[in-house]
Scaffold this motif. Structure first.
Motif, PDB file in Angstrom:
ATOM      1  N   HIS A  66     -50.990  -3.528   0.011  1.00 32.02           N
ATOM      2  CA  HIS A  66     -51.914  -2.553  -0.294  1.00 32.02           C
ATOM      3  C   HIS A  66     -51.450  -1.229  -0.956  1.00 32.02           C
ATOM      4  O   HIS A  66     -52.230  -0.442  -1.472  1.00 32.02           O
ATOM      5  CB  HIS A  66     -53.136  -2.465   0.883  1.00 32.02           C
ATOM      6  CG  HIS A  66     -53.973  -3.776   1.171  1.00 32.02           C
ATOM      7  ND1 HIS A  66     -54.678  -4.153   0.153  1.00 32.02           N
ATOM      8  CD2 HIS A  66     -54.056  -4.208   2.062  1.00 32.02           C
ATOM      9  CE1 HIS A  66     -55.369  -5.538   0.600  1.00 32.02           C
ATOM     10  NE2 HIS A  66     -54.838  -5.365   2.099  1.00 32.02           N
ATOM     11  N   HIS A  67     -50.425  -1.048  -0.402  1.00 34.21           N
ATOM     12  CA  HIS A  67     -49.883   0.567  -0.870  1.00 34.21           C
ATOM     13  C   HIS A  67     -48.681   0.615  -1.454  1.00 34.21           C
ATOM     14  O   HIS A  67     -48.156   1.800  -1.624  1.00 34.21           O
ATOM     15  CB  HIS A  67     -49.708   1.232   0.705  1.00 34.21           C
ATOM     16  CG  HIS A  67     -51.059   1.145   1.490  1.00 34.21           C
ATOM     17  ND1 HIS A  67     -52.202   1.940   1.358  1.00 34.21           N
ATOM     18  CD2 HIS A  67     -51.392   0.326   2.658  1.00 34.21           C
ATOM     19  CE1 HIS A  67     -53.058   1.485   2.313  1.00 34.21           C
ATOM     20  NE2 HIS A  67     -52.675   0.719   3.135  1.00 34.21           N
ATOM     21  N   ASP A 107     -47.904  -3.466   6.316  1.00 34.55           N
ATOM     22  CA  ASP A 107     -48.523  -3.493   5.180  1.00 34.55           C
ATOM     23  C   ASP A 107     -48.298  -4.853   4.199  1.00 34.55           C
ATOM     24  O   ASP A 107     -47.645  -4.889   3.196  1.00 34.55           O
ATOM     25  CB  ASP A 107     -48.354  -2.331   4.172  1.00 34.55           C
ATOM     26  CG  ASP A 107     -48.888  -2.444   2.835  1.00 34.55           C
ATOM     27  OD1 ASP A 107     -50.095  -3.270   2.914  1.00 34.55           O
ATOM     28  OD2 ASP A 107     -48.653  -1.807   1.758  1.00 34.55           O
ATOM     29  N   ILE A 108     -48.343  -5.950   4.697  1.00 31.64           N
ATOM     30  CA  ILE A 108     -48.134  -7.300   4.414  1.00 31.64           C
ATOM     31  C   ILE A 108     -49.180  -8.202   4.690  1.00 31.64           C
ATOM     32  O   ILE A 108     -49.497  -8.529   5.868  1.00 31.64           O
ATOM     33  CB  ILE A 108     -46.833  -7.936   4.794  1.00 31.64           C
ATOM     34  CG1 ILE A 108     -45.404  -7.323   4.563  1.00 31.64           C
ATOM     35  CG2 ILE A 108     -46.438  -9.288   4.335  1.00 31.64           C
ATOM     36  CD1 ILE A 108     -44.302  -7.826   5.212  1.00 31.64           C
ATOM     37  N   ARG A 166     -41.641   8.352  -0.074  1.00 32.01           N
ATOM     38  CA  ARG A 166     -42.436   7.350  -0.982  1.00 32.01           C
ATOM     39  C   ARG A 166     -41.544   6.548  -1.629  1.00 32.01           C
ATOM     40  O   ARG A 166     -41.898   5.917  -2.729  1.00 32.01           O
ATOM     41  CB  ARG A 166     -43.237   8.064  -2.135  1.00 32.01           C
ATOM     42  CG  ARG A 166     -44.401   8.937  -1.613  1.00 32.01           C
ATOM     43  CD  ARG A 166     -44.935   9.743  -2.569  1.00 32.01           C
ATOM     44  NE  ARG A 166     -45.668   8.724  -3.608  1.00 32.01           N
ATOM     45  CZ  ARG A 166     -46.738   8.282  -3.406  1.00 32.01           C
ATOM     46  NH1 ARG A 166     -47.620   8.737  -2.432  1.00 32.01           N
ATOM     47  NH2 ARG A 166     -47.525   7.372  -4.374  1.00 32.01           N
ATOM     48  N   PHE A 167     -40.313   6.106  -0.920  1.00 36.35           N
ATOM     49  CA  PHE A 167     -39.481   4.917  -1.563  1.00 36.35           C
ATOM     50  C   PHE A 167     -38.561   4.467  -0.246  1.00 36.35           C
ATOM     51  O   PHE A 167     -38.366   5.165   0.414  1.00 36.35           O
ATOM     52  CB  PHE A 167     -38.487   5.637  -2.586  1.00 36.35           C
ATOM     53  CG  PHE A 167     -37.299   5.999  -2.338  1.00 36.35           C
ATOM     54  CD1 PHE A 167     -36.096   5.300  -2.090  1.00 36.35           C
ATOM     55  CD2 PHE A 167     -37.198   7.379  -1.903  1.00 36.35           C
ATOM     56  CE1 PHE A 167     -34.857   5.720  -1.560  1.00 36.35           C
ATOM     57  CE2 PHE A 167     -35.887   8.206  -1.637  1.00 36.35           C
ATOM     58  CZ  PHE A 167     -35.032   7.250  -1.426  1.00 36.35           C
ATOM     59  N   GLN A 168     -38.242   3.050  -0.597  1.00 35.51           N
ATOM     60  CA  GLN A 168     -37.436   2.518   0.262  1.00 35.51           C
ATOM     61  C   GLN A 168     -36.639   1.322  -0.487  1.00 35.51           C
ATOM     62  O   GLN A 168     -36.931   0.741  -1.384  1.00 35.51           O
ATOM     63  CB  GLN A 168     -38.338   1.964   1.359  1.00 35.51           C
ATOM     64  CG  GLN A 168     -37.283   1.193   2.363  1.00 35.51           C
ATOM     65  CD  GLN A 168     -38.024   0.550   3.693  1.00 35.51           C
ATOM     66  OE1 GLN A 168     -37.520   0.962   4.848  1.00 35.51           O
ATOM     67  NE2 GLN A 168     -39.300   0.143   3.543  1.00 35.51           N
ATOM     68  N   VAL A 169     -35.232   1.362  -0.216  1.00 36.25           N
ATOM     69  CA  VAL A 169     -34.350   0.407  -0.782  1.00 36.25           C
ATOM     70  C   VAL A 169     -33.865  -0.555   0.164  1.00 36.25           C
ATOM     71  O   VAL A 169     -33.547  -0.105   1.036  1.00 36.25           O
ATOM     72  CB  VAL A 169     -33.086   0.967  -1.421  1.00 36.25           C
ATOM     73  CG1 VAL A 169     -32.273  -0.017  -2.431  1.00 36.25           C
ATOM     74  CG2 VAL A 169     -33.637   1.905  -2.598  1.00 36.25           C
ATOM     75  N   LYS A 170     -34.136  -1.952  -0.035  1.00 39.81           N
ATOM     76  CA  LYS A 170     -33.568  -2.967   0.780  1.00 39.81           C
ATOM     77  C   LYS A 170     -32.769  -3.941   0.030  1.00 39.81           C
ATOM     78  O   LYS A 170     -32.743  -4.307  -1.254  1.00 39.81           O
ATOM     79  CB  LYS A 170     -34.852  -3.825   1.283  1.00 39.81           C
ATOM     80  CG  LYS A 170     -35.833  -3.208   2.295  1.00 39.81           C
ATOM     81  CD  LYS A 170     -36.939  -4.020   2.778  1.00 39.81           C
ATOM     82  CE  LYS A 170     -37.643  -3.318   3.633  1.00 39.81           C
ATOM     83  NZ  LYS A 170     -38.713  -4.369   4.354  1.00 39.81           N
ATOM     84  N   SER A 174     -47.287   4.970  -1.116  1.00 37.83           N
ATOM     85  CA  SER A 174     -47.776   5.924  -0.287  1.00 37.83           C
ATOM     86  C   SER A 174     -47.493   5.289   1.332  1.00 37.83           C
ATOM     87  O   SER A 174     -47.439   6.374   2.096  1.00 37.83           O
ATOM     88  CB  SER A 174     -49.275   6.196  -0.352  1.00 37.83           C
ATOM     89  OG  SER A 174     -49.999   4.866  -0.273  1.00 37.83           O
ATOM     90  N   TYR A 175     -47.315   4.338   1.474  1.00 38.46           N
ATOM     91  CA  TYR A 175     -46.932   3.694   2.710  1.00 38.46           C
ATOM     92  C   TYR A 175     -46.068   2.409   2.645  1.00 38.46           C
ATOM     93  O   TYR A 175     -46.307   1.450   1.820  1.00 38.46           O
ATOM     94  CB  TYR A 175     -48.205   3.431   3.434  1.00 38.46           C
ATOM     95  CG  TYR A 175     -48.039   2.822   4.869  1.00 38.46           C
ATOM     96  CD1 TYR A 175     -47.386   3.575   5.903  1.00 38.46           C
ATOM     97  CD2 TYR A 175     -48.198   1.334   4.977  1.00 38.46           C
ATOM     98  CE1 TYR A 175     -47.346   3.099   7.353  1.00 38.46           C
ATOM     99  CE2 TYR A 175     -47.911   0.912   6.380  1.00 38.46           C
ATOM    100  CZ  TYR A 175     -47.507   1.563   7.260  1.00 38.46           C
ATOM    101  OH  TYR A 175     -47.377   1.362   8.666  1.00 38.46           O
ATOM    102  N   LEU A 176     -44.972   2.387   3.331  1.00 39.91           N
ATOM    103  CA  LEU A 176     -43.864   1.486   3.096  1.00 39.91           C
ATOM    104  C   LEU A 176     -43.551   0.692   4.443  1.00 39.91           C
ATOM    105  O   LEU A 176     -42.610  -0.062   4.562  1.00 39.91           O
ATOM    106  CB  LEU A 176     -42.771   2.296   2.773  1.00 39.91           C
ATOM    107  CG  LEU A 176     -42.828   3.041   1.327  1.00 39.91           C
ATOM    108  CD1 LEU A 176     -41.494   3.585   1.081  1.00 39.91           C
ATOM    109  CD2 LEU A 176     -43.213   1.963   0.326  1.00 39.91           C
TER     110      LEU A 176
END
Length: 520
Positions: free
Chosen positions: A442-443, A505-506, A422-426, A499-501
């Motif tokens: 949306h997510h 989802d753009i 449930r996380f991502q770092v860019k 919930s979705y990365l």
């Protein structure tokens, strides 16, 4: 395999930098089905400019993990900090005696911004013809010939070859232009230094007395080891480098004679091509119906007026990690390195380590390729099997086949430095003056932290500036945009949660790069 003999150098003067021009090409005229024949003054050939056509297609797997489907080897910084495409653009820009530095690039729609960036970095003006689907070199070269004026001298070059002796290359091409007429196609063959099985061969008769170019007796497919030794012993063969020089109408006439169906589909697709600054897009539906075939099969093996010019300079198609290693100077133990590699009791080992220290301890005959998200270790004898490994990874659905951790975008790049449940770092870098699309998700929600430069943030109905050490929060579903209003690069850290990365989802509402209907 690399040819290591040298040709006498003839410097042509200094290399003058120029800024990238993005003016739109002239509209395409309606072309008749029969190709026009245009005559020219042969007395002025030695002063005429050449328009280089750089073929940027291809997504080979033999240089994985540096080369990926969405970042093929021609875009990767293989030689120092420059890509093979940038080196090719810099080399062909020196062909002309005048200040003309304009080229035509034929590339995939997927790689359009990588090509644009290479043009910018090399200081070369260009037009980029975007193939909506891959249809091999016959169609790619035909598109370029249709785009050019009929009497233009075109030099077709692959984007992924390494030819460091620019003076020798330039002299070879300029000397060959005097051989051009309305029907001849000139190819360039590399004088072989070994019985290689990696290249096709060109057979030619003994040298003529007056001409730089010789007639081609026949083209020979990549041979096995026994046949390769026989060809080298034969003495009148060259490696097929896949470089061609001809007038645009000469190629179109040859296509009309030998592959009229390919010519017709390309011609129809170019008649209704869309022009967007430096990008030219042939009609997708029409071009997709084109047959896929190489120029060798479509034309060269059948055409009656083909001549070959030998090239004695250094050349490599950089077709494997062995070939890449051989481009690097060896130490006294046969070790070679690109980047931060270190050897202890090692011999005949190559390290490619652009990102971090890599140590080879007690190794022999190894190839070690390090990238931030994948590492390849193989013996030199097994290098050719890398493509089978990539195919297996692809079968298992591994994203490392298609993408790097660091992904190029038209506005800059992002690097996915960490991810978990449930996380991502860019880490994100935005070029001066560039903007991401106006979008929403949306997510996922996003936290933005500016670490360098100035960010102009659009969030819902408000627009505000963030400077170094300042941050903001983008809730799920909120419309937002990131813009760099400054003259230096904007760098920031983005923390995604939700919930979705996934990148699909753009939802793009506005975009400067024609990606409204794209998913990523």
């Amino acid at each position: 395999m690399v040819s290591t003999s040298f040709m006498e150098q003839h410097p042509k003067g200094c290399h003058k930098k120029a800024s990238l021009g993005c003016s739109a090409p002239a509209p395409f005229p309606s072309l008749p089905s029969e190709v026009r024949i245009v005559t020219f003054d042969a007395n002025n050939l030695d002063t005429q400019d050449i328009t280089p056509v750089v073929l940027c297609g291809g997504a080979g797997t033999r240089l994985w993990p540096l080369s990926r489907q969405h970042f093929p080897k021609q875009f990767a910084p293989i030689i120092g900090d420059k890509s093979l495409l940038q080196l090719t653009l810099e080399r062909v820009a020196k062909l002309n005696i005048s200040d003309q530095r304009s080229v035509i690039c034929v590339a995939s729609e997927t790689h359009r911004f990588l090509v644009a960036e290479a043009l910018d970095q090399s200081g070369v003006e260009g037009t980029v013809l975007l193939e909506p689907v891959a249809r091999n070199t016959a169609a790619a070269m035909t598109l370029a010939a249709l785009h050019a004026k009929p009497d233009t001298a075109l030099l077709f070059c692959p984007a992924d070859h390494y030819i460091p002796d620019t003076a020798a290359f330039t002299t070879m091409v300029r000397d060959a232009i005097v051989e051009l007429d309305d029907s001849v196609i000139i190819t360039f063959g590399v004088v072989p230094t070994a019985p290689s099985t990696a290249y096709g061969y060109i057979e030619m008769p003994p040298p003529g007395e007056k001409h730089t170019a010789r007639p081609v007796s026949r083209f020979i497919e990549k041979p096995d080891v026994t046949r390769a030794h026989q060809l080298i012993a034969q003495g009148n063969v060259l490696w097929n480098a896949g470089i061609f020089l001809c007038r645009a109408n000469a190629l179109l006439n040859a296509m009309q004679q030998h592959a009229p169906d390919i010519l017709e589909q390309c011609r129809r697709s170019m008649q209704v091509a869309a022009v967007d600054k430096l990008f030219v897009r042939p009609d997708k539906d029409t071009f997709s119906a084109c047959r896929s075939e190489s120029i060798d099969y479509a034309v060269m093996e059948h055409h009656s007026n083909i001549r070959v010019v030998p090239f004695n300079g250094i050349w490599s198609d950089v077709g494997s990690w062995n070939a890449v290693a051989d481009l690097t100077t060896a130490d006294t133990h046969g070790n070679r390195v690109e980047g931060d590699g270190h050897f202890v009791h090692a011999s005949n080992t190559y390290i490619h380590a652009p990102c971090r220290p890599v140590v080879a301890l007690g190794t022999q005959n190894l190839i070690i390729i390090d990238t931030p998200d994948a590492v390849l270790v193989t013996t030199r004898e097994h290098v050719e099997q890398v493509k089978h490994v990539v195919a297996e990874l692809d079968r298992k659905g591994r994203s490392h086949v298609a993408f790097h951790r660091k992904v190029a975008r038209p506005w800059g790049w992002y690097d996915s430095i960490d991810a978990g449940d449930r996380f991502q770092v860019k880490r994100i870098c935005v070029k001066p003056g560039a903007s991401l699309s106006l979008q929403k998700h949306h997510h996922r929600a996003e936290h933005w932290i500016v670490v360098k430069g100035t960010a102009e943030v659009t969030r819902g109905q408000e627009t505000f500036l963030l400077t170094e050490n300042q941050s903001t929060y983008i809730p799920i579903g909120e419309i937002h945009r990131l813009h760099n209003p400054g003259k230096t690069a904007l760098e920031m850290i983005e923390v995604q949660s939700g919930s979705y990365l996934g990148e699909d989802d753009i939802v793009r509402l506005e975009d400067s790069y024609g990606r409204i209907t794209e998913k990523n």
